[in-house]
Design a protein around this motif. Structure first.
Motif, PDB file in Angstrom:
ATOM      1  N   ILE A 179      58.892  26.632  18.185  1.00 35.76           N
ATOM      2  CA  ILE A 179      58.901  26.529  16.721  1.00 35.76           C
ATOM      3  C   ILE A 179      60.584  25.897  16.462  1.00 35.76           C
ATOM      4  N   SER A 180      60.538  25.008  15.765  1.00 33.27           N
ATOM      5  CA  SER A 180      61.650  24.305  15.215  1.00 33.27           C
ATOM      6  C   SER A 180      62.874  25.396  14.891  1.00 33.27           C
ATOM      7  N   SER A 181      64.043  25.206  15.155  1.00 29.25           N
ATOM      8  CA  SER A 181      65.077  26.209  14.722  1.00 29.25           C
ATOM      9  C   SER A 181      65.259  26.222  13.132  1.00 29.25           C
ATOM     10  N   HIS A 182      64.510  25.059  12.470  1.00 31.30           N
ATOM     11  CA  HIS A 182      64.975  25.162  11.108  1.00 31.30           C
ATOM     12  C   HIS A 182      63.703  25.962  10.334  1.00 31.30           C
ATOM     13  N   ASP A 183      62.782  26.359  11.141  1.00 32.45           N
ATOM     14  CA  ASP A 183      61.589  27.335  10.678  1.00 32.45           C
ATOM     15  C   ASP A 183      61.825  28.675  11.027  1.00 32.45           C
ATOM     16  N   SER A 184      61.165  29.330  10.464  1.00 26.58           N
ATOM     17  CA  SER A 184      61.185  30.806  10.674  1.00 26.58           C
ATOM     18  C   SER A 184      59.898  31.415  11.033  1.00 26.58           C
ATOM     19  N   ALA A 185      59.582  32.411  12.127  1.00 23.99           N
ATOM     20  CA  ALA A 185      58.592  33.016  12.586  1.00 23.99           C
ATOM     21  C   ALA A 185      59.232  34.173  13.510  1.00 23.99           C
ATOM     22  N   ILE A 186      58.359  35.214  13.474  1.00 23.11           N
ATOM     23  CA  ILE A 186      58.576  36.429  14.193  1.00 23.11           C
ATOM     24  C   ILE A 186      57.196  36.604  15.110  1.00 23.11           C
TER      25      ILE A 186
END
Length: 380
Positions: free
Chosen positions: A215-222
Motif C-alpha cells: 500500500i502506498s505511503s500516501h494512503d491509509s490502511a490498518i
C-alpha cells in the motif's frame, strides 16, 4: 422547565435505561411518546425498533439521523444518572445523539410554518452491529429524500466545536477470521506433528507487510490481529489455531487489494508450513464519504451558529451512516462533547452543556438546507 433543562432530563432518562442493538423497545416507546406529545407525526414504516417521524410538508425533503442503541459495557463513570441496566451503557453517546435529534425536532415543530419543505427524522436502531441503517433503507425511508445529515459526538473535541471534511471521514470496516488445522504432538517431539502456532506467528508477521509493502505511503490502511486462540497445555502442540481481527481502509480498491493479499498470504504460508487453512472475510459498512458541497454547507452554518469549526482528518472508526450516503448526497460531522474518556470506555460521559446547542444547530441546519434546496430547484 425550559427546553434545555427538559432535554438534559430526557437524556438522563435514556442514559439510565440503555438497550443493545435490536433490543431498543423501551427506547423506541419513549421517543415515540415524546414525539407524539409534541404533535410530531410518526411514519408507519415496518420497523421492529426505531422511529421515523416527519415535520413540514412537500418537497424538498431532507433527513436528520441519530442512532439510539447502547453497548454491552458495565458503566463506571461519574454520570449524574448512571445506567441502571447491569452490563449495558451508552458508552458511545447515542443517548446524546437521540436527545439532540429530539431537541431539533421540538424546535422545528415550533417553527413548522416557516419550513419550505419536509424534515424526516431517523431515530435509528442497531448502529453498533452495523445493521440499523440497512433496515431503514430497506423499509423505504430514503425513497423521496434529497439530502441526509448525520453526526457523532467527539469526546476529545471541546464543547462548542464542530468538525467535518470532504470525502471519507470514517473508514471501511471489515472483520477477518483465520482457522488453521495441523497435527497435534508432544512439544518435546515437534517432528511428529505440524505446528499451527508457528504457522500462526508467520502469518501474523507477514500480514503486517501488506500495509508497509503493498500500500502506498500516501494512503491509509490498518490490519490488526486482535484475537489468538490455540493450545491447552505447556507441553502440547495443538491441532488448531484461530486468529481474528479487523481491517480499516478508506479506498474501495485498497480494501479489495488487502483482502486479496491477505487470502494469498494465509493459504501460501499455511501450505509452506504444512497446515490447513481457512480464510473468512466479513464485510462491514463501507467508508462514510461526505458530499463536498454539503460538507462545506454544514461547516458554513456551524460557523454562523457560533461553533469553532475544524477540517478533521479521516478516522479509522466505522459508521453505518455510510449506507445512507451511498444512496443520497449528504454529510456526516462531529460535535464536541468534551469527555475525559474515549468512546466505548466504561467511564465515558458527555458534557451536558453540549446538548441544547447541538439541537439548535441541527434544527438550523435543517431549515437552511431546505431553503438552499428550494432555491436550487427554483433556479433549475
Amino acid at each position: 422547565m425550559n427546553l434545555e433543562e427538559k432535554l438534559i432530563s430526557l437524556r438522563r432518562e435514556l442514559h439510565q435505561h440503555p438497550e443493545l442493538s435490536g433490543e431498543e423497545f423501551q427506547t423506541t416507546q419513549k421517543l415515540t411518546a415524546w414525539l407524539k406529545e409534541a404533535g410530531i407525526r410518526i411514519l408507519p414504516y415496518d420497523l421492529k425498533t426505531g422511529v421515523v417521524a416527519e415535520i413540514g410538508h412537500g418537497s424538498p425533503v431532507i433527513a436528520l439521523r441519530a442512532d439510539i442503541d447502547a453497548l454491552p459495557i458495565e458503566e463506571n463513570s461519574e454520570a449524574v444518572c448512571p445506567s441502571l441496566e447491569k452490563g449495558k451503557m451508552h458508552a458511545c453517546g447515542h443517548d446524546f445523539h437521540a436527545t439532540v435529534l429530539l431537541g431539533a425536532a421540538l424546535l422545528l415543530k415550533q417553527n413548522e410554518s416557516r419550513l419550505v419543505g419536509t424534515v424526516r427524522l431517523f431515530f435509528q436502531p442497531a448502529e453498533e452491529n452495523y445493521s440499523g441503517a440497512l433496515q431503514l433503507i430497506k423499509a423505504g425511508v430514503l425513497n423521496d429524500v434529497d439530502v441526509v445529515f448525520g453526526f457523532h459526538n467527539a469526546p476529545k473535541m471541546p464543547v462548542g466545536e464542530f468538525g467535518t471534511c470532504h470525502g471519507a471521514i470514517m473508514a471501511n470496516v471489515d472483520r477477518f477470521e483465520i482457522n488453521l488445522a495441523g497435527v497435534g504432538a508432544h512439544a518435546a517431539y515437534p517432528e511428529n506433528g505440524t505446528d499451527v502456532i508457528v504457522a500462526a506467528s508467520e502469518i501474523i508477521n507477514s500480514l503486517q507487510t501488506i500495509v508497509s509493502r503493498n500500500i502506498s505511503s500516501h494512503d491509509s490502511a490498518i490490519i490488526s490481529v486482535t484475537r489468538i486462540n490455540a493450545g491447552s497445555g505447556w507441553n502440547i502442540l495443538p491441532e488448531k489455531a484461530e486468529l481474528e481481527g479487523t481491517v480499516r481502509t478508506f479506498d474501495a480498491s485498497i480494501r479489495k487489494e488487502i483482502q486479496r493479499r491477505m487470502r494469498d498470504l494465509v493459504y501460501y504460508l499455511a501450505k509452506a508450513m504444512d497446515v490447513g487453512a481457512q480464510f473468512l472475510w466479513h464485510e462491514g459498512p463501507p467508508a462514510v464519504i461526505n458530499t463536498p458541497y454539503w460538507s462545506d454547507f454544514s461547516a458554513k452554518i456551524a460557523r454562523q451558529f457560533g461553533y469553532v469549526t475544524h477540517n478533521v482528518t479521516p478516522q479509522n472508526g466505522g459508521e453505518d451512516f455510510a449506507h445512507y450516503l451511498h444512496h443520497r448526497p449528504g454529510v456526516f460531522f462531529h460535535i464536541g462533547t468534551g469527555s475525559p474518556q474515549s468512546l466505548h470506555h466504561p467511564g465515558f460521559n458527555i458534557d451536558e452543556k453540549a446538548i441544547f446547542p447541538a439541537a439548535e444547530y441541527y434544527a438550523l441546519l435543517a431549515e437552511e438546507a431546505l431553503k438552499d434546496l428550494k432555491n436550487t430547484q427554483a433556479s433549475a
